[in-house]
Design an enzyme around this catalytic site. Structure first.
Site, PDB file in Angstrom:
ATOM      1  CD  GLU A  61      -5.238  -1.678 -30.948  1.00 42.54           C
ATOM      2  OE1 GLU A  61      -4.693  -2.723 -31.348  1.00 42.54           O
ATOM      3  OE2 GLU A  61      -6.443  -1.615 -30.684  1.00 42.54           O
ATOM      4  N   PRO A 118      -3.484 -13.531 -20.542  1.00 46.26           N
ATOM      5  CG  PRO A 118      -4.701 -14.391 -18.737  1.00 46.26           C
ATOM      6  CD  PRO A 118      -4.616 -14.415 -20.241  1.00 46.26           C
ATOM      7  N   GLY A 142       1.282  23.375  -9.174  1.00 40.48           N
ATOM      8  CA  GLY A 142       0.639  22.582  -8.135  1.00 40.48           C
ATOM      9  C   GLY A 142      -0.813  22.269  -8.449  1.00 40.48           C
TER      10      GLY A 142
END
Length: 396
Positions: free
Chosen positions: A376, A132, A353
């Site tokens: 990576e 983390p 669009g």
């Protein structure tokens, strides 16, 4: 066969494999990718088809039941699969990396234990370095394994495990404090066997639910939380504590070629969609492909597709030859991921669009392409690797 992204010098076996995979992609992946991706549904039937084709054993040596093919073959297969749906290539990517690491660095017992079942897809691998708070500083890993007799006890949290829930084998990099002066020499890779699924899958090992992502859906991306998890010392890759970083970097070089191949696949598909739409859509009395502004876009897109493919093939062939390819793999990953983002965005613009509608495939590719700029190693990390290699080779 399309003009772009051809590869010279392939054997008859390689051409047959690629032809089979291309047919599988056109018939079994592309027609179902939109619905599965929008539902964020794991492509179980597609995975079973890949198992039947033997793709999980593509690079595993024949003596262990695999096909014994080269990294080049693997990269070209990944390119084809990513052309259909990048998430499917993600299912086999980390598996290939782990199989490569065991083949190159595992003990004879580890090879015999894992590789035959990996070749059939019974055992599927995931790859875990990130944490983390880690980012790109791998040497700053906090997850620790403490030796206790014949076992290690692991505590910490890992992040961004592709196939974290669906896999049943994790190649896990942790800190073991070997007493080395250099931080990266205090890291060890473990081979963690676990059941597939989520929650506390083993005592001390929890795989939380899937991380909700902008793209790259279908494939499960998870955390892994270790809290007093006990594992035998025989599960250290190669039974070599302290060498985990070098083993992982060997795997990452394979992974960078893989990411380059995936980027090529998405870029090829984006170009295919753009050139087809440009010939169907008319403005001011003629197909938009005949307007110079669009024709020039197509020319630039095709050139970028071709350049990225050639660099990816070169990096794979270097690795196959046994030569060092850190610079070339970094270059291939850098240019392929950047060009993929550019080609996909141009295809989106050509669609106008309609490109913003979920009914059109380009909308999905626009959400998938950015992942390859990060996976990576970011583009900035690739530039660091490339520049260091150049300074090494061109010392004043």
């Amino acid at each position: 066969m399309a003009r772009l992204a051809r590869t010279a010098g392939l054997s008859d076996v390689q051409q047959e494999i690629l032809s089979t995979v291309r047919s599988f992609v056109d018939k079994e992946i592309i027609p179902h990718a939109q619905a599965l991706e929008h539902a964020d549904e794991y492509p179980a039937e597609i995975v079973e088809g890949m198992k039947e084709m033997g793709l999980f054993g593509l690079t595993i040596p024949e003596e262990y039941g695999g096909l014994g093919e080269s990294l080049l073959t693997y990269a070209l297969v990944v390119e084809e699969i990513a052309r259909g749906w990048m998430s499917v290539s993600g299912v086999i990517n980390t598996h290939f990396i782990v199989a490569h690491m065991i083949t190159r660095h595992g003990t004879p017992e580890q090879k015999q234990h894992f590789l035959p079942r990996m070749a059939t897809g019974e055992v599927r691998g995931s790859f875990s370095m990130s944490e983390p708070d880690l980012g790109s500083d791998v040497a700053a890993i906090k997850t620790r394994a403490k030796r206790e007799g014949d076992d290690y006890v692991i505590d910490g949290a890992k992040m961004w495990l592709t196939n974290g829930g669906s896999s049943n084998l994790i190649a896990l990099l942790v800190k073991t404090d070997e007493g080395a002066e250099k931080a990266h020499q205090n890291l060890t890779t473990f081979l963690v066997e676990k059941p597939s699924g989520f929650g506390e899958v083993l005592p001390g090992l929890t795989i939380p639910g899937k991380i909700d992502k902008m793209g790259y859906k279908g494939v499960d991306t998870t955390e892994a939380v270790f809290d007093g998890f006990t594992i035998g010392a025989d599960k250290v890759l190669g039974e070599a504590p302290g060498k985990g970083f070098s083993y992982m970097m060997d795997g990452v070089e394979v992974g960078r070629v893989n990411v380059a191949a995936r980027a090529c696949g998405i870029a090829i598909r984006s170009f295919e969609l753009a050139i087809a739409y440009a010939q169907q859509r008319s403005t001011f009395g003629k197909p938009i492909a005949q307007h110079q502004a669009i024709a020039f876009k197509l020319a630039e897109m095709a050139t970028k597709v071709e350049a990225a493919h050639l660099m990816m093939v070169n990096a794979a062939r270097l690795k196959d030859s046994g030569a060092r390819n850190d610079v070339e793999a970094g270059m291939a990953k850098l240019i392929a991921s950047e060009y993929c983002a550019e080609v996909t965005q141009e295809a989106f613009r050509i669609h106008g669009g309609y490109g913003y509608s979920k009914e059109y495939e380009i909308e999905r590719l626009m959400r998938e392409a950015p992942f390859l700029l990060i996976g990576e190693g970011t583009s900035e990390i690739q530039k660091t690797i490339i520049s260091r290699g150049l300074l090494r080779d061109y010392q004043a």
